[in-house]
Design an enzyme around this catalytic site. Structure first.
Site, PDB file in Angstrom:
ATOM      1  N   HIS A   1     -92.154 -66.017  -5.274  1.00 42.50           N
ATOM      2  CA  HIS A   1     -93.063 -66.240  -6.271  1.00 42.50           C
ATOM      3  C   HIS A   1     -94.507 -65.981  -5.949  1.00 42.50           C
ATOM      4  O   HIS A   1     -95.404 -65.869  -6.432  1.00 42.50           O
ATOM      5  CB  HIS A   1     -93.029 -67.829  -6.819  1.00 42.50           C
ATOM      6  CG  HIS A   1     -93.414 -67.992  -8.150  1.00 42.50           C
ATOM      7  ND1 HIS A   1     -94.214 -67.282  -8.723  1.00 42.50           N
ATOM      8  CD2 HIS A   1     -92.758 -68.772  -8.757  1.00 42.50           C
ATOM      9  CE1 HIS A   1     -94.064 -67.598 -10.218  1.00 42.50           C
ATOM     10  NE2 HIS A   1     -93.071 -68.561 -10.156  1.00 42.50           N
TER      11      HIS A   1
ATOM     12  N   ASP B   1     -94.231 -62.565 -10.654  1.00 39.00           N
ATOM     13  CA  ASP B   1     -94.345 -63.824 -11.424  1.00 39.00           C
ATOM     14  C   ASP B   1     -93.173 -63.474 -12.322  1.00 39.00           C
ATOM     15  O   ASP B   1     -92.371 -62.681 -12.179  1.00 39.00           O
ATOM     16  CB  ASP B   1     -95.568 -63.328 -12.461  1.00 39.00           C
ATOM     17  CG  ASP B   1     -96.923 -63.512 -11.564  1.00 39.00           C
ATOM     18  OD1 ASP B   1     -96.996 -64.461 -10.691  1.00 39.00           O
ATOM     19  OD2 ASP B   1     -97.838 -62.997 -12.118  1.00 39.00           O
TER      20      ASP B   1
END
Length: 436
Positions: free
Chosen positions: A408, A412
Site C-alpha cells: 500500500h 492504491d
C-alpha cells in the site's frame, strides 16, 4: 598419523558465513577423499562440502543450524598421510575447484520466500472423519478375509482415503459395477465399526515433537516475517467467469500434438503481462531504504513452487515475450528443476511480480504474502462450477476467484482493483489473449 583441518572455503561472492543444514558424517567415521561430509546453506544456495582427504573424523564444527564463518574450521580429519593442520592457500583453492558448480544444486534466493506450487496437480480428496460409531468402537480388530486374486478397482481419491483410514480395499464389497466408490467405503466403515474396527489415525495421542527451524525453512520464516513487518499489505479479490477460457484450453489441449499440456497458469500469465504496461506501479521493486521504486519495463515473473526442501520462487525471464505454449514449457522445466534442486542462481531472484497458486486445492480466496522487494503478488484460486444468471436464464458456469496482494506504500486500492478488472476482461474473453 596427522590431523588435517578442513576450513569452510569461500563458496560465493559476498558470502561471510554459511549454515550447517546437514551432516553426512559423525566423529569416529571413516571418510574417503571427495566424499560428501556436510551440506551448507548460504543466502544463495545449498552447497555440498566434499572431503579433500581420506581419514577418520575427529572433530566437527557444530550442530545442524549453526552458522560457520568462511575460513573457520569445519571438520578435523586424522589422516594416514602427512597433512598440515593449517592448509595453505593452494590447498584451499583446490577445494574450491572441486566444488565446481555446486551452487547450481538446490539454489535458494533469500529474497524469494515463495508461497505455493504453481503447477497444477491431480486433485487429492481429503479423507473425511470416520463416523462417530467408528471412533467409539472397541479396540479389537476385524479379522481379515482372504484377499481376492482379482485386482481392486478404485479411483485415486478412494485409494488415498482408504490408505489414510488403514482400510484394505480388497475387504470392501462393491455395490454397483466393478469399482469401489466412497459409498462402498462408508458402508464398510459402518459395518466394521460394529465389529470393532478402529481407524489407525483416530484419537491416538502422540508424544510432543520439537523440530528445529533450520535451512530453507528458517530462510522462509525470516523472509516472510520481514515482508509482513515492513510492507503494509492489502488484498483485493474478484470473481472471474472462465467458462469460455476452459473450453478454449480443452480444445487446444486436444490438438496440442507433442507440445506440453496447458493448465490455466499460462493463460493467466499472458493476461498479466498484457495488462501490466497500463499499470506500471504493479510491475516494480521498492527499495525502502533508498526510498526508490523501480518500475520494470520487462516482466520477470516469479512462480512460487513447493519442493521437498521447502518453498522457492524460480523466475520466468521476459515472460512478456512468450506465448502460452512457451510458458507451459518453461513452467514445467522450472518446476522440475525446483523439485530436483537443480535450479541455477540466475533462475532465482530479480523477479518483478509473482504468481502463487495451489492449483485444484486453491480454496475460495487467498491473501498471499508479497515477495519483497516486489510490490504485488497474484493468487488464482480453485475453479468451481456454479449456477449463474445470464439475462433471464440460469446456466452452469466455471468461476474462479483471483486474489492480489499489494504494497500500500506504492499501490492504491483503486489501481489494484482496476488492474484485476483488466485481467478479468481478457480471461473472460479469451480470444483477446491472442489478439495483437
Amino acid at each position: 598419523m596427522a590431523r588435517f583441518t578442513f576450513k569452510l572455503p569461500d563458496i560465493g561472492e559476498g558470502i561471510a558465513e554459511a549454515e550447517i543444514v546437514g551432516w553426512h558424517v559423525a566423529v569416529g567415521d571413516r571418510v574417503e577423499e571427495d566424499q560428501n561430509i556436510a551440506d551448507m546453506m548460504t543466502d544463495k544456495a545449498t552447497v555440498e562440502m566434499e572431503s579433500p582427504v581420506s581419514g577418520v573424523v575427529v572433530e566437527l564444527a557444530g550442530e545442524v543450524g549453526d552458522q560457520i564463518a568462511i575460513g573457520a574450521m569445519l571438520v578435523v580429519i586424522e589422516t594416514d598421510a602427512d597433512a598440515s593442520v593449517e592448509p595453505e592457500g593452494e590447498t584451499a583453492a583446490e577445494v574450491e575447484q572441486k566444488l565446481g558448480g555446486a551452487h547450481e544444486a538446490a539454489a535458494f534466493e533469500a529474497e524469494n520466500p515463495g508461497v505455493e506450487d504453481v503447477v497444477e496437480a491431480a486433485p487429492a480428496t481429503p479423507a473425511p472423519a470416520p463416523a462417530a460409531s467408528v471412533a467409539a468402537a472397541p479396540v479389537a480388530e476385524v479379522a481379515p478375509a482372504a484377499a481376492s486374486a482379482a485386482p481392486v478397482l478404485a479411483s485415486p481419491a478412494v485409494r488415498a482415503r482408504a490408505k489414510d483410514l488403514g482400510v484394505d480395499l480388497s475387504q470392501v464389497k462393491v455395490s454397483e459395477g466393478d469399482r469401489i466408490r466412497h459409498a462402498d467405503l462408508d458402508a464398510y466403515l459402518r459395518y466394521a465399526g460394529g465389529q470393532g474396527y478402529h481407524a489407525p489415525h483416530a484419537s491416538r495421542a502422540r508424544e510432543d515433537e520439537q523440530v528445529k527451524v533450520i535451512g530453507m525453512r528458517r530462510r522462509i520464516a525470516e523472509n516472510m516475517a520481514a515482508s509482513k513487518r515492513n510492507i503494509p499489505h492489502f488484498t483485493y479479490v474478484d470473481e472471474i467467469d472462465v467458462t469460455a477460457l476452459e473450453e478454449m484450453r480443452a480444445d487446444l489441449n486436444d490438438n496440442r500434438g507433442g507440445r506440453p499440456k496447458l493448465t490455466m497458469l499460462p493463460f493467466l500469465i499472458v493476461a498479466i503481462c498484457r495488462t501490466l504496461p497500463q499499470f506500471p506501479m504493479l510491475n516494480a521493486r521498492y527499495d525502502d531504504e533508498a526510498g526508490v521504486v523501480t518500475r520494470s519495463g520487462r516482466v520477470h515473473l516469479g512462480m512460487a513452487a513447493q519442493t521437498d526442501a521447502g518453498l522457492t520462487v524460480p523466475v520466468i525471464r521476459d515472460a512478456q515475450d512468450k506465448n502460452v505454449w512457451q510458458l507451459a514449457s518453461e513452467i514445467g522445466r522450472l518446476a522440475e528443476a525446483a523439485r530436483t534442486q537443480k535450479l541455477k542462481p540466475e533462475e532465482l531472484g530479480g523477479g518483478t511480480i509473482t504468481v502463487t497458486s495451489l492449483g485444484p486445492l486453491g480454496g475460495i480466496a487467498t491473501t498471499p504474502v508479497i515477495n519483497r522487494p516486489e510490490v504485488a503478488i497474484i493468487g488464482p484460486n480453485k475453479i468451481v462450477e456454479r449456477p449463474v444468471f445470464r439475462g433471464d436464464d440460469i446456466v452452469r458456469a466455471k468461476l474462479m476467484n483471483l486474489s492480489i496482494s499489494c504494497d500500500h506504500r506504492v499501490v492504491d486500492g483503486w489501481d489494484a482493483a482496476s488492474y484485476v478488472q483488466a485481467v478479468k476482461k481478457l480471461l473472460e474473453t479469451p480470444v483477446l489473449l491472442f489478439a495483437d
